[in-house]
Design a protein around this motif. Structure first.
Motif, mmCIF file in Angstrom:
data_model
loop_
_atom_site.group_PDB
_atom_site.id
_atom_site.type_symbol
_atom_site.label_atom_id
_atom_site.label_comp_id
_atom_site.label_asym_id
_atom_site.label_seq_id
_atom_site.Cartn_x
_atom_site.Cartn_y
_atom_site.Cartn_z
ATOM 1 N N ALA A 246 -4.731 -3.415 -2.484
ATOM 2 C CA ALA A 246 -5.461 -3.645 -0.825
ATOM 3 C C ALA A 246 -5.897 -5.180 -1.666
ATOM 4 O O ALA A 246 -5.352 -5.992 -0.002
ATOM 5 N N ASP A 247 -6.226 -5.719 -2.593
ATOM 6 C CA ASP A 247 -6.361 -7.253 -2.523
ATOM 7 C C ASP A 247 -5.819 -7.839 -3.790
ATOM 8 O O ASP A 247 -6.567 -7.374 -4.619
ATOM 9 N N MET A 248 -4.434 -8.234 -4.059
ATOM 10 C CA MET A 248 -4.495 -8.603 -4.320
ATOM 11 C C MET A 248 -4.186 -10.372 -4.555
ATOM 12 O O MET A 248 -3.277 -11.090 -5.027
ATOM 13 N N SER A 249 -5.506 -10.990 -4.342
ATOM 14 C CA SER A 249 -5.724 -12.669 -3.983
ATOM 15 C C SER A 249 -5.835 -12.775 -5.173
ATOM 16 O O SER A 249 -4.960 -13.989 -5.522
ATOM 17 N N PRO B 78 -7.011 1.247 -4.180
ATOM 18 C CA PRO B 78 -7.864 -0.260 -4.348
ATOM 19 C C PRO B 78 -6.891 -1.772 -4.576
ATOM 20 O O PRO B 78 -6.916 -2.757 -4.381
ATOM 21 N N THR C 204 0.980 -1.456 0.200
ATOM 22 C CA THR C 204 0.379 0.437 -0.054
ATOM 23 C C THR C 204 0.797 1.827 0.131
ATOM 24 O O THR C 204 0.339 2.007 -0.773
#
Length: 174
Positions: A44-47, A41, A8
């Protein structure tokens, strides 16, 4: 040179580099500068869709990411990619190292195809893709208008045969 997953805290540097690409008008149809808040964003979520950065001497100088190609379930396993380098580090092999790392990440995550659209006059990006095993599969003519100019985009793709989905018998018969 150190290539890693973005964090981040990298958002301001990613936004700065992206904004250079927007200003240069040679790699995106975007015209509005991005802020770190806009980038948050993505990291924040790199799944599913990773963002990678390149650090030189502790500073982020390049980034690349995967993103959704299309929302329909038939396109699961296909990702769009972007890559941007700070003006000061272009043409030094950093883009190739970063794109290869992104492709390794894509293959490891099970994607079977990675693609992008590149302005046909962006010879450096087209050469980079070719050097990393992409093939040009066509050209979108007058794909979109940028500041009063209709621009063509080459469509490039890289397929990972080992990840290609296997169709079940019902799909083959259909």
């Amino acid at each position: 040179m150190h290539i890693r997953l973005a964090e981040t805290g990298d958002a301001p540097a990613i936004a700065e580099i992206y904004n250079q690409g927007i200003e240069d008008r040679n790699s995106t149809f975007e015209t509005q500068p991005r802020t770190a808040t806009d980038i948050q964003p993505w990291v924040a979520d790199m799944s599913l869709y990773p963002v990678l950065v390149v650090e030189l001497d502790g500073a982020v100088v390049a980034w690349a990411n995967l993103s959704s190609y299309r929302a329909r379930s038939c396109y699961v396993g296909i990702a769009d990619f972007s890559i941007y380098l700070h003006r000061d580090v272009r043409r030094r092999g950093i883009g190739k190292a970063l794109l290869k790392a992104l492709l390794s990440e894509a293959e490891a995550r099970g994607f079977w195809k990675v693609l992008s659209r590149i302005f046909t006059f962006n010879e450096a990006s087209l050469a980079l893709c070719q050097s990393c095993g992409f093939r040009t599969i066509g050209v979108y003519e007058k794909h979109a208008c940028l500041e009063g100019r209709w621009l063509d985009c080459a469509i490039v793709e890289r397929v990972f045969p080992s990840n290609q989905p296997v169709l079940d018998d019902e799909a083959v018969e259909a």
